[in-house]
Design a protein around this motif. Sequence first.
Motif: not given
Length: 292
Positions: A187-190, A194-197, A239-244
């Motif tokens: 999840p952190a890699q995704w 997606k999100v800027r630091e 929120d557009g998160m793929p199945d993970m």
Amino acid sequence: MHKENWDDLRFMLAVAENGSVSSAARVLGVNHATVLRRISAFEARHGGKIFDRTPQGYVIPPDRKKVVDAAREVEAAVHSLDRLIKGAQAPLRGTVRVTSTDTLCHGLLPEMLSGLARKAGDLRFELICSNSHLDLGRLDADIAVKPATELQDGLVGALGARLGFAVYGHADLAWLGMSGAIARSKPAQWLSEKVREKDFVSKADSFLTLREMVAAGVGKSVLPCVLGDADPRIDKVEDGMPDMSVGIWVACHPDMADVPRIRAVYRLLLEELTDRSDVFLGMTRDANTAPK
């Protein structure tokens, strides 16, 4: 190898791995003077210096690296012998140390171990909560139950279930990030893509802590479904998160795999994980009710 000689070797390796006498002393749980004495004894016994003492710490010269490598092989052999002796003498009773992440330790694992205690008779369990990998080769634990994309090198094991993830919180809130050991998670890699630091409102090194931050309204976060679905205070967010998901592995050191008590608990843990596979994937939640 005589015990005193092995102890000196162990102290030498601690300095080699940690780079200083002070750090080695903390790891070994002894004082600074003890480490110095052991290193001096080792060097005197073998007729030469192992380290260069520099302002930056204890440095291994290139021509001495083979000595340290050989010492590591001796250490591995000593630990292997210890495991095999203990395994050969181990009956189907006693204590089995199970290590897992805080997510699983505070989720379903205590319930699973309660069921195991009823099935396993005289076995007792010690649950070690750690998001880092413990060294099963050094008997820090007997069995690991860990979410991971693949089985850790040097261990034998099997996939018991899959741990699903989803976004929880309010869609209009900023993201919560991940630090520490969970910063290397899937999840952190995704999230890093997606999100800027600079857009993370806050971070935490534990999914349990992130869940509490979500419940307090600090932000939204990716959480394991087994944590988020069981908490009526928070909602899933589209929120557009793929199945993970990642696998939940049950693993042990190869030298311990045939120890009767380890083998019994290993099999029972796999059965318990398989029986709860829907819960771990987040397929059992209805609205805000916790999975049964």
